[in-house]
Design a protein around this motif. Structure first.
Motif, PDB file in Angstrom:
ATOM      1  N   HIS A  61       1.047  -1.169   0.015  1.00 31.32           N
ATOM      2  CA  HIS A  61       0.081   0.229  -0.099  1.00 31.32           C
ATOM      3  C   HIS A  61       0.907   1.189   0.079  1.00 31.32           C
ATOM      4  CE1 HIS A  61      -2.730   3.033   1.111  1.00 31.32           C
ATOM      5  NE2 HIS A  61      -2.008   3.498   2.144  1.00 31.32           N
ATOM      6  N   LEU A  62       1.781   0.974   0.443  1.00 29.75           N
ATOM      7  CA  LEU A  62       2.613   2.541   0.783  1.00 29.75           C
ATOM      8  C   LEU A  62       3.207   2.486  -0.605  1.00 29.75           C
ATOM      9  CD1 LEU A  62       3.829   1.965   4.421  1.00 29.75           C
ATOM     10  CD2 LEU A  62       2.736   4.196   3.828  1.00 29.75           C
ATOM     11  N   THR A  63       3.917   1.312  -0.883  1.00 24.76           N
ATOM     12  CA  THR A  63       4.665   1.817  -2.638  1.00 24.76           C
ATOM     13  C   THR A  63       3.992   1.761  -3.107  1.00 24.76           C
ATOM     14  OG1 THR A  63       4.549  -1.380  -3.124  1.00 24.76           O
ATOM     15  CG2 THR A  63       6.224  -0.092  -1.692  1.00 24.76           C
ATOM     16  N   VAL A  64       2.754   1.533  -3.513  1.00 21.65           N
ATOM     17  CA  VAL A  64       2.180   1.972  -4.962  1.00 21.65           C
ATOM     18  C   VAL A  64       1.937   3.439  -5.047  1.00 21.65           C
ATOM     19  CG1 VAL A  64       0.893  -0.322  -5.344  1.00 21.65           C
ATOM     20  CG2 VAL A  64      -0.369   1.372  -3.776  1.00 21.65           C
ATOM     21  N   ASN A  65       1.359   4.159  -3.704  1.00 21.11           N
ATOM     22  CA  ASN A  65       1.039   5.539  -2.918  1.00 21.11           C
ATOM     23  C   ASN A  65       2.520   6.259  -3.571  1.00 21.11           C
ATOM     24  OD1 ASN A  65      -1.202   5.681  -2.776  1.00 21.11           O
ATOM     25  ND2 ASN A  65      -1.659   4.171  -1.236  1.00 21.11           N
ATOM     26  N   GLN A  66       3.875   5.240  -3.173  1.00 24.56           N
ATOM     27  CA  GLN A  66       5.001   6.232  -3.608  1.00 24.56           C
ATOM     28  C   GLN A  66       5.904   5.665  -4.335  1.00 24.56           C
ATOM     29  OE1 GLN A  66       6.002   9.696  -2.286  1.00 24.56           O
ATOM     30  NE2 GLN A  66       3.817  10.134  -1.359  1.00 24.56           N
ATOM     31  N   PRO A  67       5.394   5.675  -6.047  1.00 26.30           N
ATOM     32  CA  PRO A  67       6.174   4.657  -6.438  1.00 26.30           C
ATOM     33  C   PRO A  67       8.409   4.998  -6.720  1.00 26.30           C
ATOM     34  CG  PRO A  67       4.791   4.830  -7.437  1.00 26.30           C
ATOM     35  CD  PRO A  67       4.472   5.618  -6.688  1.00 26.30           C
ATOM     36  N   ASN A  68       8.205   6.303  -7.052  1.00 25.10           N
ATOM     37  CA  ASN A  68       9.197   6.916  -6.918  1.00 25.10           C
ATOM     38  C   ASN A  68       9.821   6.248  -6.073  1.00 25.10           C
ATOM     39  OD1 ASN A  68       8.658   7.775  -9.615  1.00 25.10           O
ATOM     40  ND2 ASN A  68       7.536   9.657  -8.542  1.00 25.10           N
ATOM     41  N   CYS A  69      10.264   6.118  -5.367  1.00 23.79           N
ATOM     42  CA  CYS A  69      11.327   5.598  -3.877  1.00 23.79           C
ATOM     43  C   CYS A  69      11.131   4.347  -3.976  1.00 23.79           C
ATOM     44  CB  CYS A  69      10.510   6.339  -2.392  1.00 23.79           C
ATOM     45  SG  CYS A  69       9.866   7.525  -1.933  1.00 23.79           S
ATOM     46  N   ILE A  70      10.756   3.441  -4.673  1.00 28.42           N
ATOM     47  CA  ILE A  70      11.602   2.087  -4.957  1.00 28.42           C
ATOM     48  C   ILE A  70      12.631   2.091  -5.912  1.00 28.42           C
ATOM     49  CG2 ILE A  70      10.285  -0.196  -4.658  1.00 28.42           C
ATOM     50  CD1 ILE A  70       9.383   1.079  -2.008  1.00 28.42           C
ATOM     51  N   LEU A  71      13.741   1.324  -5.572  1.00 26.80           N
ATOM     52  CA  LEU A  71      14.086   0.833  -6.712  1.00 26.80           C
ATOM     53  C   LEU A  71      13.336  -0.848  -7.021  1.00 26.80           C
ATOM     54  CD1 LEU A  71      17.511   1.726  -4.431  1.00 26.80           C
ATOM     55  CD2 LEU A  71      15.836   3.291  -6.387  1.00 26.80           C
ATOM     56  N   GLY A  72      12.805  -1.283  -5.561  1.00 26.43           N
ATOM     57  CA  GLY A  72      12.797  -2.625  -6.441  1.00 26.43           C
ATOM     58  C   GLY A  72      12.043  -3.767  -5.424  1.00 26.43           C
ATOM     59  N   THR A  73      11.413  -4.706  -5.551  1.00 21.46           N
ATOM     60  CA  THR A  73      10.931  -5.340  -4.400  1.00 21.46           C
ATOM     61  C   THR A  73      11.152  -6.674  -4.327  1.00 21.46           C
ATOM     62  OG1 THR A  73       9.126  -3.936  -5.059  1.00 21.46           O
ATOM     63  CG2 THR A  73       7.919  -4.912  -3.593  1.00 21.46           C
ATOM     64  N   VAL A  74      10.922  -7.144  -3.322  1.00 18.32           N
ATOM     65  CA  VAL A  74      10.663  -8.872  -2.691  1.00 18.32           C
ATOM     66  C   VAL A  74       9.374  -9.252  -2.433  1.00 18.32           C
ATOM     67  CG1 VAL A  74      12.052 -10.561  -1.936  1.00 18.32           C
ATOM     68  CG2 VAL A  74      13.321  -8.002  -3.158  1.00 18.32           C
ATOM     69  N   ILE A  75       8.661  -9.913  -2.844  1.00 22.34           N
ATOM     70  CA  ILE A  75       7.748 -10.528  -2.053  1.00 22.34           C
ATOM     71  C   ILE A  75       7.901 -11.562  -1.673  1.00 22.34           C
ATOM     72  CG2 ILE A  75       5.103 -10.375  -2.845  1.00 22.34           C
ATOM     73  CD1 ILE A  75       5.249  -8.962  -4.590  1.00 22.34           C
ATOM     74  N   SER A  76       7.935 -12.130  -0.662  1.00 25.22           N
ATOM     75  CA  SER A  76       7.829 -13.651   0.181  1.00 25.22           C
ATOM     76  C   SER A  76       6.235 -14.163   0.583  1.00 25.22           C
ATOM     77  CB  SER A  76       8.742 -13.713   1.116  1.00 25.22           C
ATOM     78  OG  SER A  76       9.050 -14.918   1.280  1.00 25.22           O
ATOM     79  N   ASN A  77       5.875 -14.792   0.197  1.00 26.76           N
ATOM     80  CA  ASN A  77       4.853 -15.118   0.784  1.00 26.76           C
ATOM     81  C   ASN A  77       3.457 -14.190   1.510  1.00 26.76           C
ATOM     82  OD1 ASN A  77       2.987 -17.700   1.543  1.00 26.76           O
ATOM     83  ND2 ASN A  77       3.240 -16.994   3.431  1.00 26.76           N
ATOM     84  N   THR A  78       2.989 -13.403   0.028  1.00 27.61           N
ATOM     85  CA  THR A  78       2.302 -12.536   0.748  1.00 27.61           C
ATOM     86  C   THR A  78       0.949 -11.831  -0.631  1.00 27.61           C
ATOM     87  OG1 THR A  78       2.015 -10.257   1.715  1.00 27.61           O
ATOM     88  CG2 THR A  78       3.167 -10.380   0.045  1.00 27.61           C
ATOM     89  N   TRP A  79       0.196 -10.716  -0.439  1.00 18.75           N
ATOM     90  CA  TRP A  79      -0.597 -10.929  -1.443  1.00 18.75           C
ATOM     91  C   TRP A  79      -1.988  -9.718  -1.242  1.00 18.75           C
ATOM     92  CZ3 TRP A  79      -1.685 -12.883   3.011  1.00 18.75           C
ATOM     93  CH2 TRP A  79      -2.665 -12.470   3.627  1.00 18.75           C
ATOM     94  N   VAL A  80      -2.148  -9.448  -2.487  1.00 16.00           N
ATOM     95  CA  VAL A  80      -2.595  -8.387  -2.235  1.00 16.00           C
ATOM     96  C   VAL A  80      -4.056  -8.660  -3.274  1.00 16.00           C
ATOM     97  CG1 VAL A  80      -1.538  -5.692  -1.580  1.00 16.00           C
ATOM     98  CG2 VAL A  80      -2.177  -6.570  -3.779  1.00 16.00           C
ATOM     99  N   LEU A  81      -4.947  -9.455  -3.893  1.00 20.18           N
ATOM    100  CA  LEU A  81      -5.304  -9.769  -4.408  1.00 20.18           C
ATOM    101  C   LEU A  81      -6.814 -10.576  -4.019  1.00 20.18           C
ATOM    102  CD1 LEU A  81      -2.232 -12.222  -5.997  1.00 20.18           C
ATOM    103  CD2 LEU A  81      -3.629  -9.851  -6.557  1.00 20.18           C
ATOM    104  N   LYS A  82      -7.781 -10.257  -4.858  1.00 25.21           N
ATOM    105  CA  LYS A  82      -9.480 -10.797  -4.491  1.00 25.21           C
ATOM    106  C   LYS A  82      -8.946 -12.251  -3.823  1.00 25.21           C
ATOM    107  CE  LYS A  82     -14.230 -11.122  -5.637  1.00 25.21           C
ATOM    108  NZ  LYS A  82     -14.648 -11.044  -3.984  1.00 25.21           N
ATOM    109  N   ALA A  83      -9.830 -12.449  -2.800  1.00 26.79           N
ATOM    110  CA  ALA A  83      -9.665 -14.056  -2.009  1.00 26.79           C
ATOM    111  C   ALA A  83     -10.516 -15.436  -2.819  1.00 26.79           C
ATOM    112  CB  ALA A  83     -10.269 -14.208  -0.477  1.00 26.79           C
TER     113      ALA A  83
END
Length: 157
Positions: free
Chosen positions: A25-47
């Motif tokens: 949520h924080l990153t999509v609201n400040q995408p210019n601050c993000i160099l890259g992302t590592v996502i492990s075992n998480t989601w933001v998708l509709k169940a």
């Protein structure tokens, strides 16, 4: 909002499990601050149907009783998700049990699964903005045995 986001320090974000949606949520609201992302075992998708059933179970009296009285999240759900080596390691199990010794300390392990469906519109808002991170490097780490997140459909999203 954290100082990192206010001052827009550039960084790589590493998100995991229940902390993932908040961090994304924080990153999509400040995408210019993000160099890259590592996502492990998480989601933001509709169940999906299975995850919705899981979430709704913890809104019932029986689901709440299991969490508060039997420490169900740690003693059952967590153990099922561990490989044999970790699941048989008493020190690991005790460490998790110590974090949730009292019924009051188990509230988060009840609220988080409930939020899978209660926060659906918030997840949808985040998912709709994920394209703002499309030009950023991404490393996705999901357990292949995780029926909910490790399946090809979830990974493709």
């Amino acid at each position: 909002m954290s100082t990192y986001f206010r001052n827009c320090h550039k960084f790589i974000l590493i998100v995991q499990d229940w902390g993932g949606p908040k961090a994304l949520h924080l990153t999509v609201n400040q995408p210019n601050c993000i160099l890259g992302t590592v996502i492990s075992n998480t989601w933001v998708l509709k169940a999906n149907a299975e995850l919705e059933k899981f979430s709704n179970f913890f809104k019932t009296e029986e689901g709440q009783r299991l969490i508060y009285e039997e420490n169900y999240f740690v003693r059952t759900l967590l153990l099922k998700s561990m490989n044999k080596k970790w699941g048989n390691n008493k020190a690991i199990i005790v460490a998790y049990e110590m974090a949730f010794r009292t019924p009051e300390s188990r509230k988060g392990t009840l609220v988080f699964p409930q939020q899978i469906t209660l926060s659906e519109s918030w997840f949808q808002e985040i998912e709709e903005k994920l394209q703002l991170l499309a030009d950023k490097p991404l490393e996705l780490i999901l357990g292949e045995k995780n029926r909910t997140l490790g399946n090809p459909e979830s990974i493709a999203k």
